[in-house]
Write a protein that holds these residues in place. Structure first.
Motif, short mmCIF file in Angstrom:
data_model
loop_
_atom_site.label_atom_id
_atom_site.label_comp_id
_atom_site.label_asym_id
_atom_site.label_seq_id
_atom_site.Cartn_x
_atom_site.Cartn_y
_atom_site.Cartn_z
N ARG A 205 0.82 -1.22 0.00
CA ARG A 205 0.00 0.00 0.00
C ARG A 205 0.85 1.27 0.00
O ARG A 205 0.35 2.36 -0.28
N CYS A 206 2.14 1.13 0.31
CA CYS A 206 3.05 2.28 0.26
C CYS A 206 3.49 2.60 -1.16
O CYS A 206 4.07 3.67 -1.41
N VAL A 207 3.25 1.67 -2.10
CA VAL A 207 3.54 1.95 -3.52
C VAL A 207 2.54 3.00 -3.99
O VAL A 207 1.32 2.85 -3.79
N GLU A 208 3.03 4.04 -4.61
CA GLU A 208 2.19 5.19 -4.97
C GLU A 208 0.93 4.79 -5.72
O GLU A 208 -0.17 5.27 -5.43
N GLN A 209 1.05 3.90 -6.68
CA GLN A 209 -0.11 3.53 -7.51
C GLN A 209 -1.08 2.58 -6.79
O GLN A 209 -2.16 2.30 -7.30
N LYS B 87 -6.19 -6.10 -15.34
CA LYS B 87 -6.64 -5.08 -16.29
C LYS B 87 -7.74 -5.72 -17.13
O LYS B 87 -7.47 -6.47 -18.06
N GLY B 88 -8.99 -5.42 -16.76
CA GLY B 88 -10.10 -6.10 -17.42
C GLY B 88 -10.06 -7.57 -17.07
O GLY B 88 -10.03 -7.96 -15.90
N GLU B 89 -10.04 -8.42 -18.10
CA GLU B 89 -9.98 -9.86 -17.88
C GLU B 89 -8.55 -10.39 -17.85
O GLU B 89 -8.33 -11.60 -17.72
N LYS B 90 -7.58 -9.50 -17.97
CA LYS B 90 -6.18 -9.94 -18.09
C LYS B 90 -5.42 -9.76 -16.78
O LYS B 90 -5.74 -8.90 -15.97
N VAL C 143 -2.23 -10.72 -6.27
CA VAL C 143 -3.03 -10.10 -7.33
C VAL C 143 -3.53 -8.76 -6.81
O VAL C 143 -4.09 -8.67 -5.71
N VAL C 144 -3.32 -7.71 -7.62
CA VAL C 144 -3.70 -6.35 -7.24
C VAL C 144 -4.87 -5.91 -8.12
O VAL C 144 -4.75 -5.87 -9.35
N ASP C 145 -5.96 -5.55 -7.48
CA ASP C 145 -7.16 -5.07 -8.19
C ASP C 145 -7.35 -3.58 -7.93
O ASP C 145 -6.79 -3.00 -6.98
N ASN C 146 -8.19 -2.97 -8.77
CA ASN C 146 -8.61 -1.56 -8.59
C ASN C 146 -7.44 -0.58 -8.67
O ASN C 146 -7.38 0.39 -7.92
N VAL C 147 -6.51 -0.83 -9.59
CA VAL C 147 -5.41 0.12 -9.82
C VAL C 147 -5.86 1.10 -10.89
O VAL C 147 -6.08 0.71 -12.04
N GLU C 148 -6.02 2.36 -10.51
CA GLU C 148 -6.51 3.36 -11.47
C GLU C 148 -5.41 3.80 -12.43
O GLU C 148 -5.69 4.14 -13.58
#
Length: 324
Positions: A174-178, A248-251, A276-281
Motif C-alpha cells: 500500500r506504500c507503492v504510490e499507484q 486489467k479487465g480480464e487480463k 493479485v492487485v485489483d482496482n489500480v486506477e
C-alpha cells in the motif's frame, strides 16, 4: 569453476551472470573490493545461499552515507559479511577461494567502474584463474593483505526462512504510490494466459530462480512463491516478495516477478502463488507482451528496452517499498 576462467564481460548483466556462476560454486571464501554494492539487490539470493553454505565473505570499501548503500551493507552484515572501510581502493573486483588451487578473480578493467554514475553498459572486465594467471591473481591478493591481517575467527550467522503473513506484505504494498487505494489478494493462478511487463528476461536471473527453487522452496516445503522472510539471528528479517500481478479487465499482467513466471512457464510449473492487485486506477508503466513472445538476453539493456513504451513516472517501486 574452470569453465569461466579467462572469460571477459561487457556490461552489468554479463558481470552479474559470471558472479552468479562462480559464487554458486564457491565453498570457502570471497573477498570484495568495491566502492559501492549496487550489485547486491540483483544477486542477493546467491549471496545468502553462499553464506548459509559457510562461505566466508569480506568487503573492503569506502565510507558512504547514501541510504540505499547503507541498507545494502546492513544486509551484508546480517548474513555474516565482514566489512572494512578505507580511504581508497586498490582495484574493483571479486576474489574467490583464497587458499585453493581453484582461485579466481573477477576484476573490472576500468577505474570508473567504482563510480556511482557509471553507465554500466560500458563496464568491462575479466575472470583470472590461478592456473593461467597465477601472478596476476597473487598481486590482487597482495593488495588486500592489510585487511586480511585483521581477520579474526568468524562465527557463522544463523539464517532461516519462515512464512510471511499476507497482512505484512499488503501493508507494505500500500506504500507503492499507484496502490494506495488498491485491493490485494494472495492467489494460486494458472500462468499460461498471463502477460509479462518485460519483453526480455535476463539469463542470470533465470539461473537464480532455479537455485532458489532447488535450495529453498523445494527442500523447505514451501509453496511456489508464497511470501517468505529470511530471518537473521537478531530477529530482523528481509522479505522475499511473491510475484505481483495487476488485473486489467480480464487480463493479468506481471508487474514484479517476470523472471520467476517465465521460469515456471518454461518448466511446466503452471500453478504458483502470487499477489493479485485489483482496482489500480493508474495505467500500466509499459505495454505488456504475451509470455510466449518474451526472449532471453545476456546483454545489459536499459529499462526502456526491457519494457516496451516505458513511462518511468508510472513505474511501480515495489521492491523499494517492501524493503523500507
Amino acid at each position: 569453476m574452470n569453465n569461466v576462467a579467462g572469460k571477459t564481460y561487457k556490461g552489468f548483466d554479463q558481470k552479474l551472470s559470471l558472479l552468479v556462476q562462480i559464487l554458486s560454486k564457491c565453498r570457502c571464501s570471497l573477498w570484495i573490493c568495491d566502492q559501492n554494492t549496487y550489485w547486491l539487490y540483483y544477486i542477493f539470493p546467491t549471496f545468502w545461499a553462499s553464506a548459509i553454505r559457510g562461505v566466508q565473505i569480506f568487503l573492503v570499501t569506502v565510507h558512504s552515507i547514501e541510504p540505499k548503500e547503507k541498507y545494502r551493507r546492513w544486509l551484508l552484515k546480517q548474513i555474516g559479511v565482514e566489512i572494512y572501510v578505507t580511504s581508497s581502493l586498490p582495484f574493483n573486483g571479486f576474489l574467490f577461494e583464497q587458499d585453493k588451487d581453484t582461485r579466481l578473480a573477477l576484476v573490472s578493467d576500468k577505474e570508473e567502474a567504482v563510480n556511482f554514475y557509471l553507465n554500466y553498459t560500458e563496464e568491462t572486465g575479466r575472470v583470472y584463474s590461478a592456473s593461467s594467471d597465477a601472478q596476476v591473481i597473487q598481486n590482487f591478493w597482495n593488495y588486500l593483505e592489510p585487511w586480511q591481517k585483521q581477520v579474526s575467527s568468524i562465527e557463522l550467522k544463523q539464517l532461516f526462512f519462515q512464512t510471511c503473513s499476507e497482512t505484512e506484505i499488503f501493508d507494505k504494498l500500500r506504500c507503492v504510490e499507484q496502490y494506495k487505494y488498491a485491493k490485494f489478494s494472495l492467489q494460486i493462478i494458472d500462468i499460461n494466459n498471463i502477460l509479462l511487463l518485460q519483453r526480455y528476461i535476463k539469463e542470470y536471473k533465470l539461473n537464480q530462480v532455479n537455485q532458489m527453487i532447488t535450495n529453498l522452496y523445494t527442500p523447505g516445503g514451501f509453496e511456489l512463491f508464497e511470501p517468505l522472510k529470511l530471518t537473521f539471528d537478531d530477529g530482523t528479517y528481509s522479505i522475499i516478495t511473491p510475484p505481483v500481478l495487476e488485473t486489467k479487465g480480464e487480463k493479468l499482467i506481471v508487474i514484479e516477478g517476470n523472471t520467476r513466471i517465465f521460469y515456471c512457464w518454461q518448466n511446466g510449473l503452471s500453478h504458483i502463488k502470487v499477489v493479485v492487485v485489483d482496482n489500480v486506477e493508474e495505467s500500466l508503466p509499459g505495454e505488456p507482451v504475451s509470455i510466449k513472445n518474451a526472449n532471453l538476453t545476456s546483454v545489459t539493456l536499459p529499462l526502456d528496452s526491457l519494457i516496451h513504451k516505458l513511462d518511468r513516472q508510472k513505474f511501480r517501486r515495489i521492491e523499494e517499498k517492501i524493503h523500507l
